[in-house]
Design an enzyme around this catalytic site. Structure first.
Site, short mmCIF file in Angstrom:
data_model
loop_
_atom_site.label_atom_id
_atom_site.label_comp_id
_atom_site.label_asym_id
_atom_site.label_seq_id
_atom_site.Cartn_x
_atom_site.Cartn_y
_atom_site.Cartn_z
N HIS A 93 41.13 -30.42 52.07
CA HIS A 93 39.97 -29.55 51.92
C HIS A 93 40.35 -28.27 51.16
O HIS A 93 39.66 -27.85 50.24
CB HIS A 93 39.43 -29.23 53.32
CG HIS A 93 38.18 -28.41 53.32
ND1 HIS A 93 37.67 -27.85 54.46
CD2 HIS A 93 37.34 -28.04 52.35
CE1 HIS A 93 36.57 -27.18 54.17
NE2 HIS A 93 36.34 -27.28 52.89
N GLU A 96 40.83 -29.13 47.62
CA GLU A 96 39.53 -29.28 46.94
C GLU A 96 39.02 -27.91 46.48
O GLU A 96 38.52 -27.76 45.38
CB GLU A 96 38.53 -29.94 47.89
CG GLU A 96 37.12 -30.06 47.32
CD GLU A 96 36.04 -29.73 48.34
OE1 GLU A 96 36.07 -30.26 49.47
OE2 GLU A 96 35.18 -28.91 48.00
N HIS A 97 39.17 -26.91 47.36
CA HIS A 97 38.74 -25.56 46.97
C HIS A 97 39.64 -24.98 45.88
O HIS A 97 39.16 -24.34 44.96
CB HIS A 97 38.78 -24.62 48.18
CG HIS A 97 37.61 -24.74 49.09
ND1 HIS A 97 36.73 -23.71 49.30
CD2 HIS A 97 37.16 -25.77 49.86
CE1 HIS A 97 35.79 -24.08 50.16
NE2 HIS A 97 36.03 -25.33 50.52
N GLU A 194 35.10 -21.21 56.95
CA GLU A 194 34.17 -22.33 56.84
C GLU A 194 34.35 -23.28 58.03
O GLU A 194 33.37 -23.72 58.64
CB GLU A 194 34.42 -23.09 55.53
CG GLU A 194 33.45 -24.25 55.31
CD GLU A 194 33.85 -25.14 54.12
OE1 GLU A 194 34.60 -24.67 53.24
OE2 GLU A 194 33.41 -26.29 54.10
ZN LIG Z 1 34.74 -26.28 51.91
#
Ligand SMILES: [Zn+2]
Ligand SMILES: *[C@@H]1O[C@H](CO)[C@@H](O)[C@H](O)[C@H]1NC(C)=O
Ligand SMILES: *[C@@H]1O[C@H](CO)[C@@H](O)[C@H](O)[C@H]1NC(C)=O
Ligand SMILES: *[C@@H]1O[C@H](CO)[C@@H](O)[C@H](O)[C@H]1NC(C)=O
Length: 944
Positions: A93, A96-97, A194
């Site tokens: 994750h 991905e960012h 998040e």
């Molecule tokens: Zn995210």
């Protein structure tokens, strides 16, 4: 992917002009053919989906490629990697960012976001799932496709992955106030926040636990998104290593779709990315989960939900079975059919044995067949269960007698009843849950801090300042490819509609390629409704098609609806007038679709539903009420910003006030109260009172979208209106202060409330979330006003140029920005650690706009981004609906388009000054979030 795509995406334009060209071209490829480093493996015509599928493999790296050639101008690209983490640090994750923080060719931060205003994309995003990460985009413009492809390829294959990017997106230790070295050290980071937000949603939390525990031996046992307290264990080196082994062509699959030719895609992908790699063995396969020899039970806890319809009923319990490999497509299909037979609709056995006896308020968040993991699972469970009933549901869930019919089937037996890989997982609220979480975070923090030397601390402070400086720096985005405003189509395509009447009611007809389906919708005005009934309308809408009607009980009715139609539903409508902010239309929308031959059945059902609904079945009503209340309560953690925005508009326009009643916090509170009533007879008496205000031929209008005029549709419509209008009497508005404006021939009746005066208001809702949702809404002008276009561009430019940087990059919120709609200019933040700071960011955004410190390039980019939303593809079923509902015609849209093109620097500064400045504006401010001392001490806030 293929099975979920639908012919509904065809646009009328391409349907007519290009007929079969892209599909036919693709049929010319031959297996074995070599194209730009790829070899064609298979070419298959899929007539059901109007496409030709071409499968290829990249010779040097082994990358796989699937192209779906279809005569649809909305072209799509996606690249995905198998990402199989073995810990819960959230490495896929965070990666991905982080790949979106700049790449070799495009070294600027957040290139996807920056492309938003340089492109006409219809979709851009990136997703991290449990075992893959995907990067899709779509656009209707060929040049744009090349531009976006270039940015995407560079981002995933050649990202910078700088240390600073990792701190910003992943996690870091930093002074609470980065400019003050004496302020305490805290954890910060976009993904860190998040995921704290994500796990404040109990349904999400439960689903995560269930998957982790059902597949305990490999990648599915960890949290791919990141367990907040495990995230600070990840290092920058580990992140780079994960990229090298997972984001490699040998571990990648490409997908393209649409009417653009395949060769240029292959050429660009080969030249810009794949030719630079050799083959590796990524070793990312997920092994099969070793089977258990006996079933397991487990228990987890969550935070109590103060919005739960019944505070004693907050337990979730579910039984899950591990099934076979999802590559067995036939088994997958059989099991999903079986799952739908067992669970969906009031006729299903699990509905009868679990929901109706009210063992719980609804099915658990995970239910039925799930094919999103390598081996599938089947789950059946309930949420909203009373502590005392847990044992009893578990017994019900496992009981074989329930499904004696399924037991007769050997396949089901093997899959379910004789399956020992079975997990029973329960979840209950724990009073001190949040406190414990906070304590665990504090301990983790102290552990990290303990080992710091003075020079470490100094370094942290300096790095914090560096990051702040980097974030505040104006970025050079000139490296990114961009479309020009001149690449935008100057005119909109006209959607031809015909207007006639049936039974005295206006009917709009729109010819569309709907694959044989007739889409029928009707708007029924509710202008005569007394004020005290307004809050009941959403409940009326959600139960009216589910209670049974005429000779049918609700089971039979559901069966008829499933058999004869593609669905029948009713929803509330609040439509702000496009000319005048203080007037609006209120009503309900009937929506349905069916095959042409089933039209008589569908209209019979609509007639029965409205003539003789079985409102008096209290048992049934209670089930539906509990379900709606639960859904509303669950939605807040996920869509808190929408609730904050709706509430912020409440005191600004009469339409905003009604929106709040129909779908805001007021509605949530009302449903919670209703669900708690021991006796629903008051509701049962109220619902019919709403019905009598509907179906006056003078205040209805109808619309249907079909491939060709259905000859007897008019007769069915007339019969329907005769049936439902038979028993009704003339109604006059009972609120003397409502002014009606009847727009002749269109049956559009506007209401306004002369006593309504916009007023400012600040409201704080204390919620059990670790994050906030903040909104400020300002009353401006309606759609047809000459300044509206400038406000649209301003909202977009302010979001891109100012608010995103302040609220997300500096503030650490998941998102934030400004929007215009219903005549209101509304700021918002999403999953935000801050409140007061975010409100200042909104104010600073206005000052920034007034200062005029933006360039022509900035304006042009904002225009592109606004147009890509304006021109986004509309499904055939929905073409012409905007005109039907709001009365905005294609000519009005074209004028608005011209005004958008014409917006200049002076206009933007001018509207910011005239509508948004302090002293000029009337605004509402709302925060949803955890206990907040600053707000509590400020008497200007109303605390809820
Ligand atoms: Zn995210
Ligand atoms: C699978 O995981 C469980 C729980 O962590 C462990 O007890 C078991 O030994 C593992 N089985 C295999 C085959 O690795
Ligand atoms: C399925 O299992 C049940 C109980 O275990 C048994 O009574 C039934 O005969 C089985 N049916 C088949 C078709 O094997
Ligand atoms: C487009 O977005 C980027 C990202 O924030 C920004 O730097 C650029 O100036 C934007 N342009 C406009 C006109 O908003």
């Amino acid at each position: 992917f293929l099975s979920s795509s639908s012919p509904g995406f065809l646009t009328q334009h391409t349907w007519r002009l290009k007929s079969t060209s892209a599909r036919e071209r693709a049929l010319q490829y031959q297996p074995g053919q070599k194209i730009h480093g790829f070899t064609v493996k298979e070419v298959v015509a899929v007539p059901d989906l109007f496409l030709t599928a071409v499968k290829l493999t990249h010779d040097k790296t082994g990358a796989q490629y699937l192209h779906a050639a279809r005569d649809d101008s909305n072209n799509l690209f996606s690249v995905q990697f198998r990402t199989t983490p073995m810990d819960s640090t959230g490495v896929p994750h965070i990666l991905e960012h982080t790949v979106l923080c700049g790449s070799e060719k495009y070294p600027c931060r957040d290139p996807f976001f920056k492309m938003l205003n340089r492109s006409l994309s219809t979709f851009m995003n990136a997703f991290t799932a449990s075992d893959y990460t995907m990067y899709p985009f779509s656009t209707q413009n060929g040049k744009d496709f090349q531009n976006l492809l270039s940015v995407y390829l560079d981002a995933v294959f050649f990202p910078c992955l700088r240390e600073q990017d990792f701190w910003q997106e992943g996690w870091r230790l930093e002074n609470e106030d980065p400019t003050d070295p004496n302020s305490p050290l805290v954890f910060k980071g976009v993904v860190f926040n998040e995921m704290k937000g994500a796990f404040s949603d109990n349904e999400r939390l439960y689903a995560q636990h269930l998957q982790n525990k059902l597949y305990p031996n490999h990648t599915y046992s960890v949290v791919s998104g990141g367990e907040p307290l495990a995230i600070p264990d990840l290092t920058w080196e580990q992140l780079k290593q994960f990229h090298a082994t997972h984001y490699h062509p040998s571990n990648a699959r490409f997908f393209t779709y649409g009417d653009l030719p395949l060769e240029p895609h292959l050429k660009q992908i080969q030249e810009e990315a794949l030719s630079k790699f050799d083959r590796i063995n990524p070793k990312t396969e997920v092994p099969s989960q070793p089977r258990w020899t006996s079933p397991k039970e487990d228990h987890v806890t969550c935070s109590p939900d103060p919005l739960a319809p019944d505070p004693n009923k907050q337990n979730t319990v579910c039984v899950s079975y591990l099934l076979g490999d999802i590559t067995d497509a036939f088994e997958g299909l059989t099991l999903s059919l079986l799952s739908s037979l067992m669970i969906s609709g009031p006729n299903s056995p699990f509905y009868k044995s679990l929901i109706e006896p009210k063992l719980g308020t609804d099915f658990s968040s995970v239910v039925g067949y799930d094919g999103s993991t390598k081996e599938a699972s089947f789950s059946i469970g309930l949420q909203g269960v009373d502590e005392e009933d847990i044992e009893r549901p578990i017994r019900q869930l496992l009981s074989c007698t329930l499904c004696s019919r399924f037991k007769k089937c050997r396949k089901t037996n093997k899959t379910l009843y004789e399956n020992t890989h079975r997990l029973t997982l329960s979840m209950s609220p724990e009073e001190s849950y949040l406190e414990k979480q906070a304590k665990a975070e504090e301990e983790k923090l102290q552990k990290k801090i303990e080992v710091l030397s003075d020079s470490d601390r100094k370094q942290i402070y300096e790095k914090g300042l560096d990051l702040l400086a980097a974030q505040s720096q104006t970025q050079d985005v000139s490296c990114l490819p961009a479309l020009k405003v001149s690449d935008i189509e100057p005119t909109i395509p006209i959607t031809p509609v015909q207007i006639s009447t049936a039974g005295g009611v206006p009917v709009q007809y729109c010819e569309q390629p709907t694959n044989g389906l007739v889409y029928f919708r009707a708007l029924c005005n509710l202008n005569t409704l007394p004020e005290d009934l307004r809050v009941f309308v959403p409940l009326f809408c959600s139960v009216i098609t589910k209670m049974g009607c005429g000779a049918l009980d609700y089971r039979q009715q559901a069966q008829q609806m499933e058999l004869r139609t593609g669905g029948m539903s009713v929803s509330t409508q609040v439509i702000t007038d496009c000319n005048e902010l203080d007037t609006y239309e209120q009503g309900i929308l009937l929506s349905s679709s069916c095959l042409e031959r089933n039209l008589p059945h569908m209209f019979q059902l609509w007639s029965d539903i409205f003539i003789s609904p079985h409102f008096d079945d209290e048992e049934r009503l209670r089930v539906l009420v509990m379900q709606s209340a639960q859904e509303l309560a669950n939605g807040i953690a996920y869509s808190g910003h929408l609730y904050a925005m709706t509430r912020a508009g409440r005191h600004l326009t009469p339409a905003g006030d009604l929106q709040e009643t129909f779908g805001g916090m007021e509605q949530v509170t009302f449903m919670k109260r209703t669900a708690a009533m021991a006796d629903l007879s008051q509701i049962i008496r109220t619902l019919p009172r709403i019905k009598i205000h509907l179906f006056n031929p003078d205040n209805m209008r109808w619309v249907y979208n079909t491939p060709a005029i259905v000859s007897d549709a008019a007769a069915h419509l007339e019969g329907f209106i005769k049936d439902v209008a038979k028993n009704r009497k003339e109604r006059k508005p009972v609120r003397p202060n409502i002014i009606e404006v009847k727009l002749n021939s269109k049956n559009k009746i506007l209401s306004s409330i002369p006593t309504f005066h916009p007023c400012p208001m600040k409201t704080f809702f204390q919620m059990p979330f670790p994050v906030n949702f903040v909104s400020e809404s300002i009353r401006t002008v309606p759609f047809s006003h000459k300044d509206y276009a400038s406000l649209c561009i301003l909202a977009r430019m302010m979001t891109a140029k100012f608010l995103h940087g302040e609220i997300r990059e500096k503030g650490g919120a998941y998102g934030g920005g400004a929007k215009i709609g219903g005549g209101l200019f509304t700021f918002y933040s999403y999953r935000d650690p801050n409140t007061v700071q975010t409100l200042s960011a909104f104010g600073n955004g206005i000052d920034w706009a007034k200062s005029g410190k933006f360039t022509q390039q900035d304006i042009d980019e904002a225009k592109l981004s606004v147009f890509s939303a304006v021109d986004s593809p509309v499904a055939p079923a929905d073409k012409g609906m905007g005109q039907f509902l709001s009365g905005v015609t294609d000519e009005m849209k074209q004028s608005h388009r011209q005004r958008l093109f014409a917006v200049d620097h002076k206009n933007l500064v001018d509207v910011a000054e005239r509508y948004l400045s302090a002293g000029q504006k009337t605004c509402g401010v709302v925060i949803l979030g955890p206990e907040n001392d600053v707000i509590k001490k400020d008497p200007s806030w109303i605390i809820k």
